[in-house]
Design a protein around this motif. Structure first.
Motif, PDB file in Angstrom:
ATOM      1  N   PHE A 153     -10.582  -4.689  -8.387  1.00 50.05           N
ATOM      2  CA  PHE A 153     -11.134  -3.412  -7.952  1.00 50.05           C
ATOM      3  C   PHE A 153     -10.996  -3.239  -6.449  1.00 50.05           C
ATOM      4  O   PHE A 153     -10.510  -2.206  -5.973  1.00 50.05           O
ATOM      5  CB  PHE A 153     -12.608  -3.276  -8.344  1.00 50.05           C
ATOM      6  N   PHE A 154     -11.414  -4.240  -5.685  1.00 49.45           N
ATOM      7  CA  PHE A 154     -11.378  -4.093  -4.230  1.00 49.45           C
ATOM      8  C   PHE A 154      -9.951  -4.042  -3.690  1.00 49.45           C
ATOM      9  O   PHE A 154      -9.687  -3.368  -2.695  1.00 49.45           O
ATOM     10  CB  PHE A 154     -12.213  -5.180  -3.556  1.00 49.45           C
ATOM     11  N   LEU A 155      -9.020  -4.721  -4.342  1.00 50.67           N
ATOM     12  CA  LEU A 155      -7.615  -4.618  -3.945  1.00 50.67           C
ATOM     13  C   LEU A 155      -7.105  -3.192  -4.165  1.00 50.67           C
ATOM     14  O   LEU A 155      -6.514  -2.587  -3.264  1.00 50.67           O
ATOM     15  CB  LEU A 155      -6.751  -5.610  -4.722  1.00 50.67           C
ATOM     16  N   LEU A 156      -7.347  -2.651  -5.366  1.00 42.08           N
ATOM     17  CA  LEU A 156      -6.900  -1.286  -5.656  1.00 42.08           C
ATOM     18  C   LEU A 156      -7.569  -0.272  -4.733  1.00 42.08           C
ATOM     19  O   LEU A 156      -6.914   0.621  -4.181  1.00 42.08           O
ATOM     20  CB  LEU A 156      -7.184  -0.935  -7.119  1.00 42.08           C
ATOM     21  N   GLN A 157      -8.877  -0.399  -4.554  1.00 40.29           N
ATOM     22  CA  GLN A 157      -9.601   0.528  -3.698  1.00 40.29           C
ATOM     23  C   GLN A 157      -9.099   0.459  -2.259  1.00 40.29           C
ATOM     24  O   GLN A 157      -8.885   1.493  -1.617  1.00 40.29           O
ATOM     25  CB  GLN A 157     -11.097   0.249  -3.737  1.00 40.29           C
ATOM     26  N   SER A 158      -8.885  -0.735  -1.754  1.00 37.12           N
ATOM     27  CA  SER A 158      -8.439  -0.853  -0.365  1.00 37.12           C
ATOM     28  C   SER A 158      -7.028  -0.301  -0.192  1.00 37.12           C
ATOM     29  O   SER A 158      -6.748   0.374   0.807  1.00 37.12           O
ATOM     30  CB  SER A 158      -8.518  -2.304   0.112  1.00 37.12           C
ATOM     31  N   MET A 159      -6.133  -0.547  -1.149  1.00 36.98           N
ATOM     32  CA  MET A 159      -4.780  -0.004  -1.035  1.00 36.98           C
ATOM     33  C   MET A 159      -4.799   1.515  -1.044  1.00 36.98           C
ATOM     34  O   MET A 159      -4.090   2.159  -0.267  1.00 36.98           O
ATOM     35  CB  MET A 159      -3.890  -0.543  -2.159  1.00 36.98           C
ATOM     36  N   ILE A 160      -5.621   2.100  -1.907  1.00 42.49           N
ATOM     37  CA  ILE A 160      -5.669   3.557  -2.008  1.00 42.49           C
ATOM     38  C   ILE A 160      -6.303   4.170  -0.762  1.00 42.49           C
ATOM     39  O   ILE A 160      -5.798   5.151  -0.215  1.00 42.49           O
ATOM     40  CB  ILE A 160      -6.394   3.976  -3.298  1.00 42.49           C
ATOM     41  N   THR A 161      -7.379   3.584  -0.284  1.00 40.86           N
ATOM     42  CA  THR A 161      -8.014   4.152   0.912  1.00 40.86           C
ATOM     43  C   THR A 161      -7.143   3.954   2.151  1.00 40.86           C
ATOM     44  O   THR A 161      -7.090   4.830   3.014  1.00 40.86           O
ATOM     45  CB  THR A 161      -9.422   3.571   1.149  1.00 40.86           C
ATOM     46  N   ILE A 162      -6.452   2.831   2.238  1.00 40.59           N
ATOM     47  CA  ILE A 162      -5.509   2.632   3.348  1.00 40.59           C
ATOM     48  C   ILE A 162      -4.409   3.690   3.277  1.00 40.59           C
ATOM     49  O   ILE A 162      -4.072   4.317   4.273  1.00 40.59           O
ATOM     50  CB  ILE A 162      -4.899   1.208   3.316  1.00 40.59           C
ATOM     51  N   GLY A 163      -3.863   3.887   2.075  1.00 36.43           N
ATOM     52  CA  GLY A 163      -2.807   4.880   1.905  1.00 36.43           C
ATOM     53  C   GLY A 163      -3.255   6.285   2.255  1.00 36.43           C
ATOM     54  O   GLY A 163      -2.474   7.087   2.770  1.00 36.43           O
ATOM     55  N   PHE A 164      -4.526   6.613   1.986  1.00 35.76           N
ATOM     56  CA  PHE A 164      -5.024   7.954   2.261  1.00 35.76           C
ATOM     57  C   PHE A 164      -5.366   8.151   3.728  1.00 35.76           C
ATOM     58  O   PHE A 164      -4.959   9.127   4.349  1.00 35.76           O
ATOM     59  CB  PHE A 164      -6.248   8.255   1.398  1.00 35.76           C
ATOM     60  N   PHE A 165      -6.121   7.233   4.294  1.00 34.59           N
ATOM     61  CA  PHE A 165      -6.638   7.442   5.641  1.00 34.59           C
ATOM     62  C   PHE A 165      -5.664   7.068   6.751  1.00 34.59           C
ATOM     63  O   PHE A 165      -5.881   7.422   7.893  1.00 34.59           O
ATOM     64  CB  PHE A 165      -7.963   6.691   5.825  1.00 34.59           C
ATOM     65  N   GLU A 166      -4.564   6.372   6.428  1.00 37.66           N
ATOM     66  CA  GLU A 166      -3.626   6.011   7.486  1.00 37.66           C
ATOM     67  C   GLU A 166      -2.664   7.136   7.826  1.00 37.66           C
ATOM     68  O   GLU A 166      -2.058   7.127   8.884  1.00 37.66           O
ATOM     69  CB  GLU A 166      -2.835   4.760   7.091  1.00 37.66           C
ATOM     70  N   THR A 167      -2.501   8.096   6.960  1.00 41.40           N
ATOM     71  CA  THR A 167      -1.520   9.139   7.208  1.00 41.40           C
ATOM     72  C   THR A 167      -2.155  10.374   7.858  1.00 41.40           C
ATOM     73  O   THR A 167      -3.178  10.857   7.394  1.00 41.40           O
ATOM     74  CB  THR A 167      -0.798   9.546   5.901  1.00 41.40           C
ATOM     75  N   PRO A 168      -1.567  10.856   8.921  1.00 47.75           N
ATOM     76  CA  PRO A 168      -2.094  12.064   9.569  1.00 47.75           C
ATOM     77  C   PRO A 168      -2.085  13.292   8.649  1.00 47.75           C
ATOM     78  O   PRO A 168      -2.839  14.225   8.852  1.00 47.75           O
ATOM     79  CB  PRO A 168      -1.151  12.280  10.753  1.00 47.75           C
ATOM     80  N   TYR A 169      -1.250  13.260   7.611  1.00 46.00           N
ATOM     81  CA  TYR A 169      -1.159  14.390   6.686  1.00 46.00           C
ATOM     82  C   TYR A 169      -2.486  14.647   5.966  1.00 46.00           C
ATOM     83  O   TYR A 169      -2.824  15.786   5.671  1.00 46.00           O
ATOM     84  CB  TYR A 169      -0.042  14.140   5.670  1.00 46.00           C
ATOM     85  N   SER A 170      -3.244  13.605   5.683  1.00 47.06           N
ATOM     86  CA  SER A 170      -4.494  13.773   4.939  1.00 47.06           C
ATOM     87  C   SER A 170      -5.716  13.933   5.838  1.00 47.06           C
ATOM     88  O   SER A 170      -6.798  14.230   5.354  1.00 47.06           O
ATOM     89  CB  SER A 170      -4.706  12.592   3.989  1.00 47.06           C
TER      90      SER A 170
END
Length: 188
Positions: A153-170
């Motif tokens: 769970f924490f691996l999936l959650q961290s990958m998704i939140t990293i993917g979302f919050f690292e991009t200026p597009y979001s």
């Protein structure tokens, strides 16, 4: 010195976790090859690590976890999800090879129809999977007494939140104007 008298982890917990972990690892590597009859056309993004099925997997998990932050308009939502997938892909691509192999095995396991049906309630396509069932399953993993599920769970959650919050597009969807504004270099 009270902590030295307490058993931090009981032997029973270790045995249960080891047994579940062994079965889970066996199933994740046994006959878990990508299907050649896949009808996934791909999202049209250039991923270095994730195949089209893995992109769909992360797209639907991201949609379930981030639905409150995503735009309502379908095309814009797809653009944001594609950026999340590209962020996940770049993160996974930089990991050591042995870690990449383990993550690929876990993704292959989670892509199996039987596993998807058992865990998320739909064995056919991710589009037919109810978001509430996905969220409920992930919350159960988060609170599980089996550390392997919590780790997933924490691996999936961290990958998704990293993917979302690292991009200026979001950033505009969460109201973040960018790092220059946070540093006081630009106002308005």
């Amino acid at each position: 010195m009270a902590i030295s008298r307490k058993n931090l982890i009981s032997r029973r917990t270790v045995v249960k976790t080891s047994a579940f972990g062994a079965v889970f690892l066996f199933l994740s590597t046994w006959n878990c090859k990508p299907s050649t009859t896949s009808v996934i056309a791909g999202r049209g993004i250039d991923c270095k690590f994730l195949d089209p099925e893995a992109q769909e997997f992360f797209s639907h998990l991201s949609e379930a976890l981030l639905f409150q932050f995503l735009p309502e308009e379908p095309l814009e939502k797809e653009k944001v999800l594609n950026e999340v997938i590209l962020g996940i892909d770049s993160y996974l691509y930089t990991l050591p090879i042995h870690t990449q192999d383990e993550i690929l095995e876990a993704i292959q396991f989670l892509k199996l129809r039987v596993v998807r049906w058992y865990l998320f309630g739909s064995g056919s396509h991710w589009e037919l999977t109810d978001r509430n069932v996905v969220i409920k399953t992930l919350n159960q993993w988060k609170m599980s007494y089996i550390s392997l599920f919590r780790s997933i769970f924490f691996l999936l959650q961290s990958m998704i939140t990293i993917g979302f919050f690292e991009t200026p597009y979001s950033w505009k969807y969460v109201g973040y104007p960018g790092p220059k504004h946070a540093l006081g270099l630009r106002h308005g």
